[in-house]
Design an enzyme around this catalytic site. Structure first.
Site, PDB file in Angstrom:
ATOM      1  N   GLN A  97      -5.079  -1.005  -7.179  1.00 45.26           N
ATOM      2  CA  GLN A  97      -5.705  -0.170  -6.162  1.00 45.26           C
ATOM      3  C   GLN A  97      -6.377   1.032  -6.818  1.00 45.26           C
ATOM      4  O   GLN A  97      -5.806   1.646  -7.727  1.00 45.26           O
ATOM      5  CB  GLN A  97      -4.666   0.321  -5.159  1.00 45.26           C
ATOM      6  CG  GLN A  97      -5.243   1.111  -4.000  1.00 45.26           C
ATOM      7  CD  GLN A  97      -4.175   1.504  -2.995  1.00 45.26           C
ATOM      8  OE1 GLN A  97      -3.471   2.491  -3.186  1.00 45.26           O
ATOM      9  NE2 GLN A  97      -4.047   0.722  -1.929  1.00 45.26           N
TER      10      GLN A  97
ATOM     11  N   ASP B  30       0.820  -1.220   0.000  1.00 45.01           N
ATOM     12  CA  ASP B  30       0.000   0.000   0.000  1.00 45.01           C
ATOM     13  C   ASP B  30       0.853   1.268   0.000  1.00 45.01           C
ATOM     14  O   ASP B  30       0.334   2.368  -0.159  1.00 45.01           O
ATOM     15  CB  ASP B  30      -0.922  -0.013   1.226  1.00 45.01           C
ATOM     16  CG  ASP B  30      -1.978   1.072   1.184  1.00 45.01           C
ATOM     17  OD1 ASP B  30      -2.489   1.369   0.094  1.00 45.01           O
ATOM     18  OD2 ASP B  30      -2.293   1.643   2.246  1.00 45.01           O
TER      19      ASP B  30
ATOM     20  N   SER C 120      -7.385   5.465  -0.186  1.00 51.34           N
ATOM     21  CA  SER C 120      -7.638   4.208  -0.893  1.00 51.34           C
ATOM     22  C   SER C 120      -9.100   3.803  -0.749  1.00 51.34           C
ATOM     23  O   SER C 120      -9.685   3.922   0.329  1.00 51.34           O
ATOM     24  CB  SER C 120      -6.751   3.099  -0.329  1.00 51.34           C
ATOM     25  OG  SER C 120      -5.386   3.451  -0.423  1.00 51.34           O
TER      26      SER C 120
END
Length: 355
Positions: free
Chosen positions: A326, A248, A276
């Site tokens: 993502q 991430d 996100s």
């Protein structure tokens, strides 16, 4: 050789009301940001003391929540199972708060011979902040195999460490002043260095200038070497848990590069929100997350207040070990309407409030 660093489930340490504590490494190397307390069957807790709120962040680091959720799921696999996580699909529903623990509930969705699946919900104050599904498969031989090659990049030993570059910025002439902005940025840099951050990074495609408020537009692509700072056990699922944590880092922010912004950095003042929405991972082969891995990131599209970023993570021998995707919210501050925009810098880093 290092002794085994993760205790078998049956030998995990009991701690009274806290239940069984699941570590990813020996205590001699310190606690981990993805350690969990198992308080009931399929119920795990991440203590608030372990939660990481990044400097400049609005909530708990999403990669930590993702890693903890995957860790919880792996702890519910059948005893003696050889299954390893091969895919994970998740949604971030609300920001995690750093001042209270996170509760993880794991549902054993299926237990098959070839595949096991788990559904995990992360909650705070009874509200779901994150949900994911993970699928596990035992190792299997295949006659069908191909992979993208690793892009060319300098080896990590030939690159400066991010920590060293941040420390050098403290003496940069551009921060010599005592104005609020300079003091705020220096406080941010010091906070980064003082944070027990579990991942090391080295930029391979370019070296960002964190102090440039208006960097030149760049293609939405970059290469970063990453690894865990401390040794991990040999259990493949533990390394995948840690990889979920660092997958991430900077992935969504890659979409900012064409728009004269670099994350982290002074140019983030242009940004209203970067958050996100979802995160998916596919695990292709075994690897060690405590050894350098090359993270290739790119963003093919940004529109509608959202951006999509894709990632490929390689072992240093060139093996493609993981793929990631993502999507997140990306909104710029608009001076004509965002008069009360929440600043990227949290109040604790405001120099006016520093003691």
């Amino acid at each position: 050789a290092l002794r085994r660093l993760v205790r078998p489930r049956a030998a995990a340490r009991a701690t009274g009301l806290r239940g069984i504590v699941h570590h990813i490494r020996s205590e001699e190397f310190g606690l981990s940001r993805v350690d969990l307390d198992e308080i009931d069957r399929g119920v795990f807790v991440a203590p608030k003391e372990a939660l990481l709120v990044p400097i400049g962040g609005r909530g708990v680091f999403g990669g930590q929540v993702c890693g903890q959720a995957l860790h919880a799921a792996t702890r519910t696999l059948p005893e003696g199972a050889k299954h390893q996580v091969h895919s994970l699909h998740s949604y971030f529903l609300r920001p995690g708060m750093g001042d209270r623990p996170i509760l993880y509930n794991v549902k054993e969705t299926s237990n098959g011979k070839s595949f096991c699946t788990r559904t995990v919900q992360a909650k705070q104050n009874g509200v779901i902040i994150y949900t994911c599904q993970a699928s596990f498969q035992p190792p299997e031989d295949t006659l069908v195999e191909h992979a993208y090659p690793m892009p060319e990049a300098p080896m990590p030993e030939d690159l400066p460490h991010t920590d060293d570059r941040v420390e050098a910025l403290l003496s940069d002439p551009r921060l010599a002043g005592t104005d609020d902005r300079s003091m705020m940025i220096k406080a941010m840099l010091k906070g980064f260095l003082e944070t027990d951050y579990p991942i090391e990074m080295k930029y391979a495609s370019y070296q960002p200038d964190y102090l440039d408020p208006d960097p030149e537009p760049m293609k939405p692509r970059r290469l970063i070497w990453m690894r865990a700072r401390r040794p991990l056990d040999d259990d493949p699922n533990i390394h995948r848990v840690v990889a979920a944590f660092f997958s991430d880092i900077s992935l969504l922010a890659t979409a900012l590069l064409p728009h004269r912004m670099a994350f982290p950095g002074a140019s983030m003042e242009k940004l209203k929100i970067l958050a996100s929405l979802d995160h998916s991972m596919w695990f292709h082969s075994n690897f060690r997350a405590d050894e350098w891995m090359l993270y290739e990131m790119e963003s093919p599209r940004a529109t509608g207040g959202r951006a999509l970023s894709l990632g490929r993570i390689y072992k240093r021998d060139g093996t493609l070990a993981m793929s990631c995707a993502q999507e997140g919210v990306v909104r710029l501050a608009r001076p004509d309407r965002d008069h009360d925009t929440v600043p990227i810098m949290p109040p604790i880093m405001d120099p006016k409030k520093e003691s």
